[in-house]
Design a protein around this motif. Structure first.
Motif, PDB file in Angstrom:
ATOM      1  N   VAL A   1       7.709  -5.491  13.454  1.00  0.00           N
ATOM      2  CA  VAL A   1       7.057  -4.380  12.753  1.00  0.00           C
ATOM      3  C   VAL A   1       6.200  -4.929  11.622  1.00  0.00           C
ATOM      4  O   VAL A   1       5.044  -4.553  11.467  1.00  0.00           O
ATOM      5  CB  VAL A   1       8.119  -3.409  12.216  1.00  0.00           C
ATOM      6  N   GLU A   2       6.746  -5.861  10.831  1.00  0.00           N
ATOM      7  CA  GLU A   2       5.945  -6.465   9.744  1.00  0.00           C
ATOM      8  C   GLU A   2       6.590  -7.780   9.318  1.00  0.00           C
ATOM      9  O   GLU A   2       7.779  -7.995   9.525  1.00  0.00           O
ATOM     10  CB  GLU A   2       5.796  -5.515   8.553  1.00  0.00           C
ATOM     11  N   VAL A   3       5.752  -8.666   8.778  1.00  0.00           N
ATOM     12  CA  VAL A   3       6.182 -10.020   8.404  1.00  0.00           C
ATOM     13  C   VAL A   3       6.034 -10.195   6.899  1.00  0.00           C
ATOM     14  O   VAL A   3       5.018  -9.781   6.319  1.00  0.00           O
ATOM     15  CB  VAL A   3       5.304 -11.066   9.131  1.00  0.00           C
ATOM     16  N   GLY A   4       7.050 -10.798   6.267  1.00  0.00           N
ATOM     17  CA  GLY A   4       7.036 -10.965   4.809  1.00  0.00           C
ATOM     18  C   GLY A   4       6.206 -12.138   4.342  1.00  0.00           C
ATOM     19  O   GLY A   4       6.638 -12.904   3.467  1.00  0.00           O
ATOM     20  N   LEU A   5       5.032 -12.317   4.947  1.00  0.00           N
ATOM     21  CA  LEU A   5       4.034 -13.304   4.467  1.00  0.00           C
ATOM     22  C   LEU A   5       2.796 -12.503   4.104  1.00  0.00           C
ATOM     23  O   LEU A   5       2.213 -11.819   4.958  1.00  0.00           O
ATOM     24  CB  LEU A   5       3.710 -14.334   5.553  1.00  0.00           C
ATOM     25  N   PHE A   6       2.404 -12.538   2.826  1.00  0.00           N
ATOM     26  CA  PHE A   6       1.241 -11.792   2.324  1.00  0.00           C
ATOM     27  C   PHE A   6       0.183 -12.835   2.001  1.00  0.00           C
ATOM     28  O   PHE A   6       0.257 -13.514   0.963  1.00  0.00           O
ATOM     29  CB  PHE A   6       1.614 -10.987   1.088  1.00  0.00           C
ATOM     30  N   CYS A   7      -0.785 -12.989   2.930  1.00  0.00           N
ATOM     31  CA  CYS A   7      -1.756 -14.091   2.810  1.00  0.00           C
ATOM     32  C   CYS A   7      -3.116 -13.558   2.352  1.00  0.00           C
ATOM     33  O   CYS A   7      -3.617 -12.594   2.917  1.00  0.00           O
ATOM     34  CB  CYS A   7      -1.898 -14.789   4.156  1.00  0.00           C
ATOM     35  N   HIS A   8      -3.699 -14.245   1.358  1.00  0.00           N
ATOM     36  CA  HIS A   8      -5.036 -13.904   0.846  1.00  0.00           C
ATOM     37  C   HIS A   8      -5.133 -12.444   0.448  1.00  0.00           C
ATOM     38  O   HIS A   8      -6.116 -11.762   0.754  1.00  0.00           O
ATOM     39  CB  HIS A   8      -6.106 -14.233   1.907  1.00  0.00           C
ATOM     40  N   MET A   9      -4.071 -11.912  -0.170  1.00  0.00           N
ATOM     41  CA  MET A   9      -4.081 -10.500  -0.558  1.00  0.00           C
ATOM     42  C   MET A   9      -4.084 -10.322  -2.071  1.00  0.00           C
ATOM     43  O   MET A   9      -4.703  -9.421  -2.595  1.00  0.00           O
ATOM     44  CB  MET A   9      -2.849  -9.802   0.034  1.00  0.00           C
ATOM     45  N   ALA A  10      -3.365 -11.199  -2.765  1.00  0.00           N
ATOM     46  CA  ALA A  10      -3.216 -10.995  -4.222  1.00  0.00           C
ATOM     47  C   ALA A  10      -4.506 -11.368  -4.949  1.00  0.00           C
ATOM     48  O   ALA A  10      -5.103 -12.414  -4.673  1.00  0.00           O
ATOM     49  CB  ALA A  10      -2.072 -11.851  -4.738  1.00  0.00           C
ATOM     50  N   LYS A  11      -4.926 -10.485  -5.872  1.00  0.00           N
ATOM     51  CA  LYS A  11      -6.091 -10.807  -6.696  1.00  0.00           C
ATOM     52  C   LYS A  11      -5.660 -11.732  -7.839  1.00  0.00           C
ATOM     53  O   LYS A  11      -6.392 -12.613  -8.258  1.00  0.00           O
ATOM     54  CB  LYS A  11      -6.691  -9.516  -7.246  1.00  0.00           C
ATOM     55  N   ALA A  12      -4.433 -11.548  -8.295  1.00  0.00           N
ATOM     56  CA  ALA A  12      -3.901 -12.401  -9.375  1.00  0.00           C
ATOM     57  C   ALA A  12      -2.384 -12.343  -9.332  1.00  0.00           C
ATOM     58  O   ALA A  12      -1.799 -11.343  -8.873  1.00  0.00           O
ATOM     59  CB  ALA A  12      -4.403 -11.924 -10.730  1.00  0.00           C
ATOM     60  N   VAL A  13      -1.760 -13.434  -9.774  1.00  0.00           N
ATOM     61  CA  VAL A  13      -0.302 -13.506  -9.860  1.00  0.00           C
ATOM     62  C   VAL A  13       0.060 -13.950 -11.280  1.00  0.00           C
ATOM     63  O   VAL A  13      -0.562 -14.881 -11.816  1.00  0.00           O
ATOM     64  CB  VAL A  13       0.278 -14.521  -8.856  1.00  0.00           C
ATOM     65  N   TYR A  14       1.026 -13.271 -11.893  1.00  0.00           N
ATOM     66  CA  TYR A  14       1.444 -13.630 -13.255  1.00  0.00           C
ATOM     67  C   TYR A  14       2.909 -14.052 -13.214  1.00  0.00           C
ATOM     68  O   TYR A  14       3.761 -13.330 -12.701  1.00  0.00           O
ATOM     69  CB  TYR A  14       1.268 -12.426 -14.191  1.00  0.00           C
ATOM     70  N   PHE A  15       3.169 -15.263 -13.770  1.00  0.00           N
ATOM     71  CA  PHE A  15       4.542 -15.762 -13.868  1.00  0.00           C
ATOM     72  C   PHE A  15       4.932 -15.821 -15.337  1.00  0.00           C
ATOM     73  O   PHE A  15       4.191 -16.417 -16.146  1.00  0.00           O
ATOM     74  CB  PHE A  15       4.648 -17.184 -13.299  1.00  0.00           C
ATOM     75  N   GLY A  16       6.084 -15.233 -15.678  1.00  0.00           N
ATOM     76  CA  GLY A  16       6.612 -15.444 -17.012  1.00  0.00           C
ATOM     77  C   GLY A  16       7.333 -16.786 -17.035  1.00  0.00           C
ATOM     78  O   GLY A  16       8.042 -17.112 -16.070  1.00  0.00           O
TER      79      GLY A  16
END
Ligand code: DER
Length: 235
Positions: free
Chosen positions: A210-225
């Protein structure tokens, strides 16, 4: 504790940067980091929030919106979203994400795609070079229950080192997603994880997936604390 503080730091930074006054339709992800996203949005005040609508990515996400007395919307009414903010289980240097630790990745990916801007927030443990370095549970794969045994076999053929049906803890049997499906966790060698888009495509083509937990080339930005109170942003 330091992990929770780093989640809050990432979430507040992302909201301050991307949830601007002109954002009217906002997608809310799932997991333990997004509560801090909602917290920061609420802190923007009732004036700016009264005309906004918030779209959930599952039961927990819906409860966050309802408990914060924000206006709940449905993706049927709002198929186009201004910004969606979500968590992740691991992020590589190309902003590819493993998601699905919370078994919400079908609706999460729908709202990620429906959004003009998709933003990821996470604590420092998720910041990685190659997927699979820190997240060892494997790629979450949501499957139709009817097909799970066949897909388990297919994943082995694709090179998974030990695909497993995700079992519930306080229920006899497998976990069931908000969509009534099962989840298989499929670990792969670094060889495959270095090219997540190819792996995603191969898994997605398996009938019954149904769906795969790989999100490729989707995020515009990621923030890590980070542990030292700083924030790392990947664009
Ligand atoms: O399942 C998911 O993809 C969720 O976003 C989740 O894995 C995020 O993890 P967190 O609880 O560390 O925010």
């Amino acid at each position: 504790n330091v992990v929770e503080a780093s989640k809050r730091l990432a979430a507040w930074t992302a909201v301050d940067m991307h949830v601007t006054k002109d954002c009217q339709v906002i997608g809310i992800g799932s997991g333990s980091t997004v509560p801090y996203v909602v917290e920061r949005i609420v802190s923007q005040g009732p004036e700016v929030n009264k005309d906004r609508v918030f779209i959930p990515t599952g039961f927990q996400s819906k409860e966050l919106i309802v408990d914060a007395h924000l206006r709940l919307g449905d993706v049927d009414q709002y198929p186009h979203i201004d910004v969606t903010i979500d968590g992740a289980d691991e992020v590589d240097n190309d902003l590819n994400c493993i998601k699905g630790g919370g078994a919400c990745h079908l609706r999460e990916k729908v709202l990620a795609e429906a959004a003009d801007t998709w933003i990821v927030v996470a604590d420092y443990r998720k910041n990685s070079e190659v997927l699979g370095k820190t997240w060892k549970q494997g790629v979450p794969v949501e499957v139709a229950p009817f097909a799970y045994a066949k897909v388990l076999h297919n994943l082995q053929t694709l090179g998974s080192t030990g695909p497993k049906l995700r079992m519930a803890k306080m229920k006899a049997g497998p976990i069931v997603s908000d969509n009534g499906n099962f989840v298989i966790d499929a670990p792969f060698h670094e060889q495959e994880m270095k090219d997540p888009l190819t792996l995603l495509t191969r898994i997605k083509m398996l009938t019954g997936v149904v769906e795969v937990g790989l999100f490729c080339h989707m995020a515009k930005a990621v923030y890590f604390g980070n542990q030292d109170g700083s924030v790392t942003a990947k664009h």
